[in-house]
Motif scaffolding. Sequence first.
Motif, PDB file in Angstrom:
ATOM      1  N   ARG A  10       0.453   7.777  -1.133  1.00 27.02           N
ATOM      2  CA  ARG A  10      -0.899   7.520  -0.666  1.00 27.02           C
ATOM      3  C   ARG A  10      -1.225   6.060  -0.966  1.00 27.02           C
ATOM      4  NH1 ARG A  10      -0.018  11.620   1.427  1.00 27.02           N
ATOM      5  NH2 ARG A  10      -1.239  13.521   1.483  1.00 27.02           N
ATOM      6  N   ASN A  11      -2.235   5.539  -0.287  1.00 27.67           N
ATOM      7  CA  ASN A  11      -2.685   4.186  -0.578  1.00 27.67           C
ATOM      8  C   ASN A  11      -3.704   4.268  -1.710  1.00 27.67           C
ATOM      9  OD1 ASN A  11      -3.701   1.627  -0.684  1.00 27.67           O
ATOM     10  ND2 ASN A  11      -4.274   1.505   1.467  1.00 27.67           N
ATOM     11  N   HIS A  50       0.829  -1.204   0.000  1.00 30.27           N
ATOM     12  CA  HIS A  50       0.000   0.000   0.000  1.00 30.27           C
ATOM     13  C   HIS A  50       0.861   1.250   0.000  1.00 30.27           C
ATOM     14  CE1 HIS A  50       0.714  -0.805   4.346  1.00 30.27           C
ATOM     15  NE2 HIS A  50       0.807   0.505   4.421  1.00 30.27           N
ATOM     16  N   SER A  51       2.150   1.088   0.242  1.00 31.35           N
ATOM     17  CA  SER A  51       3.093   2.193   0.206  1.00 31.35           C
ATOM     18  C   SER A  51       4.043   1.981  -0.968  1.00 31.35           C
ATOM     19  CB  SER A  51       3.872   2.264   1.517  1.00 31.35           C
ATOM     20  OG  SER A  51       4.765   3.345   1.528  1.00 31.35           O
ATOM     21  N   SER A 103       0.891   6.466   4.278  1.00 32.47           N
ATOM     22  CA  SER A 103       1.957   5.869   5.075  1.00 32.47           C
ATOM     23  C   SER A 103       3.171   6.783   5.156  1.00 32.47           C
ATOM     24  CB  SER A 103       2.354   4.517   4.491  1.00 32.47           C
ATOM     25  OG  SER A 103       2.723   4.655   3.135  1.00 32.47           O
ATOM     26  N   HIS A 119      -1.907  -4.174   7.430  1.00 28.73           N
ATOM     27  CA  HIS A 119      -1.571  -2.917   8.084  1.00 28.73           C
ATOM     28  C   HIS A 119      -1.670  -1.725   7.137  1.00 28.73           C
ATOM     29  CE1 HIS A 119       0.453  -6.007  10.596  1.00 28.73           C
ATOM     30  NE2 HIS A 119       0.009  -5.238  11.570  1.00 28.73           N
ATOM     31  N   MET A 120      -2.444  -1.858   6.082  1.00 24.42           N
ATOM     32  CA  MET A 120      -2.503  -0.761   5.121  1.00 24.42           C
ATOM     33  C   MET A 120      -3.185   0.459   5.735  1.00 24.42           C
ATOM     34  SD  MET A 120      -5.388  -1.650   2.287  1.00 24.42           S
ATOM     35  CE  MET A 120      -7.122  -1.291   2.547  1.00 24.42           C
ATOM     36  N   VAL A 121      -2.619   1.619   5.424  1.00 18.93           N
ATOM     37  CA  VAL A 121      -3.180   2.903   5.831  1.00 18.93           C
ATOM     38  C   VAL A 121      -3.227   3.789   4.602  1.00 18.93           C
ATOM     39  CG1 VAL A 121      -2.403   2.759   8.216  1.00 18.93           C
ATOM     40  CG2 VAL A 121      -0.898   3.742   6.492  1.00 18.93           C
ATOM     41  N   PHE A 122      -3.944   4.906   4.696  1.00 16.05           N
ATOM     42  CA  PHE A 122      -4.099   5.738   3.502  1.00 16.05           C
ATOM     43  C   PHE A 122      -2.830   6.520   3.183  1.00 16.05           C
ATOM     44  CE2 PHE A 122      -5.468   9.579   1.194  1.00 16.05           C
ATOM     45  CZ  PHE A 122      -5.902   8.937   0.043  1.00 16.05           C
ATOM     46  N   GLN A 174      -6.918   2.106  -1.989  1.00 16.07           N
ATOM     47  CA  GLN A 174      -8.154   2.534  -1.332  1.00 16.07           C
ATOM     48  C   GLN A 174      -8.978   3.465  -2.209  1.00 16.07           C
ATOM     49  OE1 GLN A 174      -6.700   3.826   2.686  1.00 16.07           O
ATOM     50  NE2 GLN A 174      -8.438   2.635   3.393  1.00 16.07           N
ATOM     51  N   ASN A 206     -11.976   0.481   1.813  1.00 18.06           N
ATOM     52  CA  ASN A 206     -11.272   0.041   3.010  1.00 18.06           C
ATOM     53  C   ASN A 206     -10.893  -1.430   2.953  1.00 18.06           C
ATOM     54  OD1 ASN A 206     -11.384   2.582   4.235  1.00 18.06           O
ATOM     55  ND2 ASN A 206     -13.449   2.190   5.032  1.00 18.06           N
ATOM     56  N   LYS A 207     -10.054  -1.824   3.875  1.00 14.36           N
ATOM     57  CA  LYS A 207      -9.544  -3.198   3.931  1.00 14.36           C
ATOM     58  C   LYS A 207     -10.675  -4.203   4.045  1.00 14.36           C
ATOM     59  CE  LYS A 207      -7.531  -4.439   7.726  1.00 14.36           C
ATOM     60  NZ  LYS A 207      -6.528  -4.426   8.803  1.00 14.36           N
TER      61      LYS A 207
END
Length: 742
Positions: A541-542, A461-462, A536, A531-534, A545, A550-551
């Motif tokens: 950005r993710n 995600h990063s 990081s 552990h994905m976040v928008f 998403q 969302n996950k």
Amino acid sequence: MHRNARRTLAAALALALAAGTLTAPASADAAKKPKLSKTSLALKAGKSAKVKIKNVKAKKVKKLTVKTSAKKTATVKKNGKTAFTVTGKKKGSATITAGVKVGKKTTNLKLRVKVAASTVPSKTPVPPAPSAVPPATGTQAPPAASAPATQAPSDPPSVPTATPLTNYFEDFENGLNGWYGRGNEGENGEPGTIKLELSDEAHSGSHSALITGREGVDGEGHEWNGPAIDLTDTIMPGGKYRATFYAKVPSDATTYKRGIDIMLSGAMSYSEDDETFENYPRDTWHKIPIDDWKEISVEFTVPEYFQSYILYVETHGFGKAPFLIDDFRLELVAAPAAYDPSLPSIREAYAPYIPVMGVAVNYGQFLNSNTLAFIKHHFNSITMGNEMKIDNMLATKETLTLEEAEKRGYVVSEAYKACPDNKDADGNVIVPEISFTQTDRVLAQAKENGLQVRVHSPFWHSQMPQHFFTKGYKDYSDLPPGPGDFPERYTDKETMYAREEMYVQTILHHIIEGGYEDTVSSFDVVNEYLHMVFASLDKYRNFWQCIFGNKDMKSPYVKKAFVAAHEYLEKQGKRDKISLIYNDFSTYDEVDEVIELINNINAKDDMNPTGAKVCDGIGMQSHVGLDTGAEKYENAIKAFHAAGFEIQITELDVNSGTVTSETTEEEKAKVWEANAKKYGEIMDVILRQKAEGANITQVTVWGVTDASSWMPDVAPLLFGATVADKKPSFDTFVNAALNFKK
């Protein structure tokens, strides 16, 4: 006297495209064929010239490619889509080919280049200097017997084996002596607007070096247009240096009477085959005044491998400001320490239990002969920390036509071709350009040296490039503040499935066609989904998403990546060659979630209609701390074994406390003792569970030394400042295997 090629870092890009067979639609611009502003060029070595492409506007050019027939004679670098810069390297002749694509047609244009040898004035003797390194007469002192120059392996090209520079001094009393204005572009080999010349405003003696004309070509000045010296042939790879010089604003430059900020910086490239380079050392900004000279001193460590290396002085926020430098001294403070081949080998100690023992490296470390010998002694596998991630592989942000992509071996499905967002404005299928330059060198070196490679990691995600997710692969300078912003930019789920499949299958195809299916042992297909976040990091950005929301523990795009990889390997009859791994951190804290995720990836459904085991198992990153309990770690391995997973320990290090220059020897000893104890606990667990039947196939230590670690302040690895700096944790790590009894 050391040699000065005065070369820039620009290097030839990818091979020029073959000429198109279809003509572009007729238009006023297309009535005239593109042509070069000149067909021949004479240069001196170290000089550059800009060549323009006439009869076409930049917005009409879909792509410009440039190549040189003799990289050692002349290199070439694009300047936008309607110009390129040629730099003379050494005496000889070369032909530059520029491929100008307008519409569907590519016109190949030829430029004949003749390079004459440059004349380097003689140097003044080096005055005595207060240093542990003996002063030299001439430009450098002979190397100490205990500090031999390191040399990279023979393929790719090695760093030249000239006597390493130990003590260099330039006061500009007898000329510039190899110093030049970086980025000086002129016509027909004549100097451009950027000039480095002698000035009689000196710190000592009669002369200094003055950089002027930094407004550059067409008024476009750059902060890096500063005084530069090419040290490729003389700087010691891995050596620690101290640079000291004096600088000021010229007395007549009253526009900058409040002073300007400057920095000693540098630039290095890994090869002549691409334009990628890294800035080094980039230390601290220093404000220099107009009324007096200021002394600037910087210590830095040279990268362990490079193809070209220059030092230069740049400015901050003053791209056009002139400034002076004088009395530039460069001293070798410490040579790189050689590894100790008498130490017990990690891979040999663990051979009866764990077949693959690996280490994470960066590209420069892997190509340094001393570090490579260290790696081969202790390990039989490597993982590249960043070089094989998708943001590096798609760094050009360019696209190829379908014909170009398939010619290069890209795997492009009919589903991919059918997606409207995979086409340009004219309806032609396009594919993002994948750069295999570093990957190919790593794979070739690994195969030659008997090392396996873990590919890390296509999807995360990063560190995902934005254009991989947008319609038509467009790149945007601004990032979406939130997951739902700018929906008009991003493509749909089906297109992303097709892009995932294209990318992962193309990577695998490249590996197999290159003959590396026995070199690549594992493939971290997806990294850290749990552990994905928008956001990081600030620059990322993710983007997943933005398309998938969302996950979701059913993880459709994660599953698609594994299915695509599995299906390609099955089709090629290579499925048993490469393990397909889901990689994540804190897996011992989230055992149930990991098992649920991997079971969902392998579940039978429309995406995986046969219910094949497309994900082989879990990569336990194992960034452990002193509070990571051995029992908890062991229970996680037991659970993953019971779930039928292959288990790889992928990023092992131990955070045992902060160590800085202010840490006392007593405090450091306590940190190292705690570090060693935790390594012993973790390796005892791994060995015990392996003996009890857990399918643990690999252990990878996440870094060569503390100094090169991703978190150097907490001393997390088995070696400290260098590969010669053995820590107690190394002994504990090796002895865990040597003393293990089943």
